[in-house]
Design a protein around this motif. Sequence first.
Motif, PDB file in Angstrom:
ATOM      1  N   THR A  33      -4.610  -5.090   3.025  1.00  0.00           N
ATOM      2  CA  THR A  33      -5.726  -4.150   3.137  1.00  0.00           C
ATOM      3  C   THR A  33      -6.311  -3.928   1.750  1.00  0.00           C
ATOM      4  O   THR A  33      -5.570  -3.772   0.780  1.00  0.00           O
ATOM      5  CB  THR A  33      -5.233  -2.810   3.724  1.00  0.00           C
ATOM      6  N   THR A  56      -7.600  -1.772  -0.998  1.00  0.00           N
ATOM      7  CA  THR A  56      -7.437  -0.371  -1.392  1.00  0.00           C
ATOM      8  C   THR A  56      -8.184  -0.145  -2.699  1.00  0.00           C
ATOM      9  O   THR A  56      -8.702  -1.096  -3.303  1.00  0.00           O
ATOM     10  CB  THR A  56      -5.946  -0.019  -1.602  1.00  0.00           C
ATOM     11  N   HIS A  83       0.863  -1.177   0.000  1.00  0.00           N
ATOM     12  CA  HIS A  83       0.000   0.000   0.000  1.00  0.00           C
ATOM     13  C   HIS A  83       0.904   1.234   0.000  1.00  0.00           C
ATOM     14  O   HIS A  83       1.853   1.309   0.778  1.00  0.00           O
ATOM     15  CB  HIS A  83      -0.888  -0.037   1.242  1.00  0.00           C
ATOM     16  N   ASP A  93       1.396   4.175   1.264  1.00  0.00           N
ATOM     17  CA  ASP A  93       0.869   4.949   2.379  1.00  0.00           C
ATOM     18  C   ASP A  93       1.952   5.024   3.453  1.00  0.00           C
ATOM     19  O   ASP A  93       2.738   4.076   3.608  1.00  0.00           O
ATOM     20  CB  ASP A  93      -0.382   4.235   2.914  1.00  0.00           C
ATOM     21  N   SER A 100      -0.047  -4.025   4.031  1.00  0.00           N
ATOM     22  CA  SER A 100       0.093  -2.869   4.913  1.00  0.00           C
ATOM     23  C   SER A 100       1.043  -3.166   6.075  1.00  0.00           C
ATOM     24  O   SER A 100       1.529  -2.240   6.720  1.00  0.00           O
ATOM     25  CB  SER A 100      -1.262  -2.399   5.430  1.00  0.00           C
TER      26      SER A 100
END
Length: 131
Positions: free
Chosen positions: A100, A102, A20, A22, A109
């Motif tokens: 996760t 998305t 991810h 992030d 993650s």
Amino acid sequence: KAFYAAFAEGDAEAMMTLWHDDESVICIVPNLPYAQGYLSLMETWRTLFEIGRFKPLILANHALDNSQTVVHNQLVHMELTLNDNETMHHFNLHCTLVFTRTKDGWRISLFHASPAMDNNKLADEIPKLLH
């Protein structure tokens, strides 16, 4: 499967496509610093792949999943051939992978690995990373 394929290929860029994008992503592996955030993760994978070539084999997998998160708890046998002297090591790891959902599909993650309790001497032999 793609995670351990990228691991075995030693390809940090391929590995990062699975994560991810992030700043909350986390990677914890033995003898390397805690990595949080995309750039820190990239550094962790590059460092691991500079140490040697890995051949992972999943020995056991337990998955928990709901509509937004999947957690895999695994026992993984790892074969590592060190790049500096071609010494081969075998060891087991307890690994947790959290995926996760998305907008781009399922992404990692969190990855956390710790040595399994066996005659694993590698934890003392992997070079420590200093920043």
